[in-house]
Design a protein around this motif. Structure first.
Motif, PDB file in Angstrom:
ATOM      1  N   ARG A  99       0.975  -1.157   0.090  1.00  0.00           N
ATOM      2  CA  ARG A  99      -0.029   0.030  -0.134  1.00  0.00           C
ATOM      3  C   ARG A  99       0.897   1.173   0.047  1.00  0.00           C
ATOM      4  NH1 ARG A  99      -1.318   3.224   4.036  1.00  0.00           N
ATOM      5  NH2 ARG A  99      -0.920   1.628   5.610  1.00  0.00           N
ATOM      6  N   ARG A 100       2.078   1.442   0.765  1.00  0.00           N
ATOM      7  CA  ARG A 100       2.872   2.254   0.867  1.00  0.00           C
ATOM      8  C   ARG A 100       3.510   2.476  -0.564  1.00  0.00           C
ATOM      9  NH1 ARG A 100       6.215   1.266   5.790  1.00  0.00           N
ATOM     10  NH2 ARG A 100       4.376   0.667   7.304  1.00  0.00           N
ATOM     11  N   GLU A 134       1.068   3.999  -3.018  1.00  0.00           N
ATOM     12  CA  GLU A 134       1.078   5.584  -2.630  1.00  0.00           C
ATOM     13  C   GLU A 134       2.069   6.457  -2.966  1.00  0.00           C
ATOM     14  OE1 GLU A 134       0.351   5.710   1.680  1.00  0.00           O
ATOM     15  OE2 GLU A 134      -1.758   4.798   1.557  1.00  0.00           O
TER      16      GLU A 134
END
Length: 128
Positions: free
Chosen positions: A11-12, A15
């Motif tokens: 997810r990071r 992002e």
């Protein structure tokens, strides 16, 4: 926990990639705007130069036209004066060809001059 860390890491990373993509888009948009601004300034500068050049050429043309008109007017005035002088001389009495101005003949009746009739080739309101 490991699975959670992997999901959190993915997810990071997504992002960060999204943030990097947005930053690249912003940089690309800024570059396009700057390029458009430079192009607009260049067009304005070209237009300003074109108008200045047209004005300069117009002034030169106007000066040349004025000089041409002045020369034409001077020539017309010279011709008018010559015509007036020619008409003045035509109206003057002539020296008697018989006595050459000594006044001892019957043709000039002792005056020494002979008057003649001068007929103008054209009549205008000015000559009346």
């Amino acid at each position: 926990a490991r699975r959670r860390a992997e999901v959190d890491f993915a997810r990071r990373r997504a992002e960060e990639e999204e943030a990097r993509r947005r930053e690249q888009e912003r940089a690309e948009e800024w570059r396009r705007r700057m390029e458009a601004l430079r192009e607009q300034r260049r067009r304005e500068s070209d237009e300003k130069f074109r108008r200045w050049n047209e004005a300069r050429e117009g002034k030169a043309l106007t000066a040349a036209e004025a000089e041409s008109r002045r020369v034409e007017e001077e020539e017309r005035e010279r011709l008018r004066r010559e015509e007036e002088e020619r008409l003045r001389l035509a109206r003057m009495p002539r020296v008697c060809p018989v006595c050459l101005g000594d006044g001892l003949c019957r043709k000039c009746c002792g005056d020494g001059r002979v008057f003649g009739v001068f007929l103008s080739p054209r009549v205008s309101e000015q000559s009346e």
